[in-house]
Design a protein around this motif. Structure first.
Motif, PDB file in Angstrom:
ATOM      1  N   ASP A  66       0.843  -1.192   0.000  1.00 12.45           N
ATOM      2  CA  ASP A  66       0.000   0.000   0.000  1.00 12.45           C
ATOM      3  C   ASP A  66       0.884   1.249   0.000  1.00 12.45           C
ATOM      4  O   ASP A  66       2.107   1.154  -0.088  1.00 12.45           O
ATOM      5  CB  ASP A  66      -0.974  -0.020   1.192  1.00 12.45           C
ATOM      6  CG  ASP A  66      -0.256  -0.006   2.536  1.00 12.45           C
ATOM      7  OD1 ASP A  66       0.944   0.350   2.568  1.00 12.45           O
ATOM      8  OD2 ASP A  66      -0.886  -0.340   3.546  1.00 12.45           O
ATOM      9  N   LYS A  67       0.261   2.413   0.103  1.00  8.52           N
ATOM     10  CA  LYS A  67       1.021   3.660   0.009  1.00  8.52           C
ATOM     11  C   LYS A  67       1.986   3.852   1.182  1.00  8.52           C
ATOM     12  O   LYS A  67       2.935   4.637   1.090  1.00  8.52           O
ATOM     13  CB  LYS A  67       0.074   4.853  -0.074  1.00  8.52           C
ATOM     14  CG  LYS A  67      -0.878   4.984   1.106  1.00  8.52           C
ATOM     15  CD  LYS A  67      -1.873   6.100   0.858  1.00  8.52           C
ATOM     16  CE  LYS A  67      -2.869   6.210   1.999  1.00  8.52           C
ATOM     17  NZ  LYS A  67      -3.883   7.250   1.751  1.00  8.52           N
ATOM     18  N   SER A  68       1.733   3.119   2.287  1.00  5.54           N
ATOM     19  CA  SER A  68       2.635   3.183   3.443  1.00  5.54           C
ATOM     20  C   SER A  68       3.700   2.091   3.388  1.00  5.54           C
ATOM     21  O   SER A  68       4.434   1.888   4.346  1.00  5.54           O
ATOM     22  CB  SER A  68       1.829   3.048   4.742  1.00  5.54           C
ATOM     23  OG  SER A  68       0.865   4.071   4.846  1.00  5.54           O
ATOM     24  N   LYS A  69       3.728   1.377   2.261  1.00  7.15           N
ATOM     25  CA  LYS A  69       4.682   0.299   2.022  1.00  7.15           C
ATOM     26  C   LYS A  69       4.466  -0.926   2.915  1.00  7.15           C
ATOM     27  O   LYS A  69       5.369  -1.735   3.105  1.00  7.15           O
ATOM     28  CB  LYS A  69       6.122   0.814   2.164  1.00  7.15           C
ATOM     29  CG  LYS A  69       6.479   1.878   1.121  1.00  7.15           C
ATOM     30  CD  LYS A  69       7.938   2.284   1.208  1.00  7.15           C
ATOM     31  CE  LYS A  69       8.271   3.332   0.137  1.00  7.15           C
ATOM     32  NZ  LYS A  69       9.682   3.763   0.208  1.00  7.15           N
ATOM     33  N   LYS A 202      -5.692   5.029   5.494  1.00 11.75           N
ATOM     34  CA  LYS A 202      -4.560   5.889   5.837  1.00 11.75           C
ATOM     35  C   LYS A 202      -3.608   5.239   6.848  1.00 11.75           C
ATOM     36  O   LYS A 202      -2.387   5.338   6.730  1.00 11.75           O
ATOM     37  CB  LYS A 202      -5.066   7.226   6.395  1.00 11.75           C
ATOM     38  CG  LYS A 202      -3.934   8.209   6.720  1.00 11.75           C
ATOM     39  CD  LYS A 202      -4.494   9.549   7.120  1.00 11.75           C
ATOM     40  CE  LYS A 202      -3.389  10.528   7.488  1.00 11.75           C
ATOM     41  NZ  LYS A 202      -2.487  10.795   6.373  1.00 11.75           N
TER      42      LYS A 202
END
Length: 206
Positions: A66-69, A202
């Motif tokens: 995801d965007k947070s790795k 998030k």
């Protein structure tokens, strides 16, 4: 002898359910009890081991980030369901609500919950018991709460889940709600659902 599909589908199982994030869930143990109360002599499920590893967890070789790795794979469980002389198999994803479970939060409880949910769904599909719960859930978010109505107030469980995530990450949720022209008292189930989805996207798997 177990009652017919039509008879079992007419049973209102909602009074035996518990609420989680705006949906109604039938507990696996209560599901078994209801099967016995309606004629079943045998009713149980067991894990079908992964042929490669021998564990209860099946996973893909491909990983995703995801965007947070945070990484995750497609995790699934497979169970064997026995109801009297009938045997059924069910393979289901390991999920956290509507979100995939990330590698950093995979544990035995997630696997167990997946198998329990899979059992209840398998029973609904093959016997009719509790089928309408799934019919409503599959139509969309919060459909188990009268989907034709607009502005249904957020449930206590939804608000509790939102506040729990906010407390963990030290978020000013009051400011967020006010910014969107709402208060905790006027928050609808759709608002709460959007907030939960945004928070989980998030901050990862909660």
């Amino acid at each position: 002898m177990l009652k017919s599909y039509d008879e079992l589908r007419k049973i209102d199982v909602r009074k035996y359910c518990e609420e989680r994030e705006g949906f109604l869930y039938l507990n696996w143990a209560m599901c078994i009890q209801l099967l016995h109360e309606n004629g079943a002599e045998k009713a149980y499920f067991e894990a079908v081991p992964n042929e490669k590893t021998g564990s209860s967890l099946i996973c893909s070789e491909q990983t995703f980030a995801d965007k947070s790795k945070n990484t995750n794979r497609c995790y699934e469980t497979r169970i064997r369901v026995v109801i009297d002389d009938n045997v059924y198999y069910m393979q289901s994803p390991v999920m956290n609500g509507k979100n995939p479970v990330k590698d950093n939060s995979m544990n035995q409880l997630r696997v167990w919950n997946s198998m329990c949910r899979s059992f209840v769904k398998c029973v609904a599909i093959n016997t009719g018991l509790g089928f309408d719960l799934w019919l409503k859930e599959e139509t969309g978010p919060f459909a188990s709460y009268i989907p034709e109505q607009q502005g249904v107030k957020a449930s206590e469980a939804q608000i509790k889940a939102i506040k729990s995530i906010g407390k963990k990450h030290k978020l000013d949720l009051d400011k967020w709600i006010i910014y969107n022209g709402k208060t905790w008292d006027t928050l609808t189930d759709a608002d709460a659902g959007n907030m939960l989805n945004t928070l989980k996207e998030k901050y990862g798997d909660e």
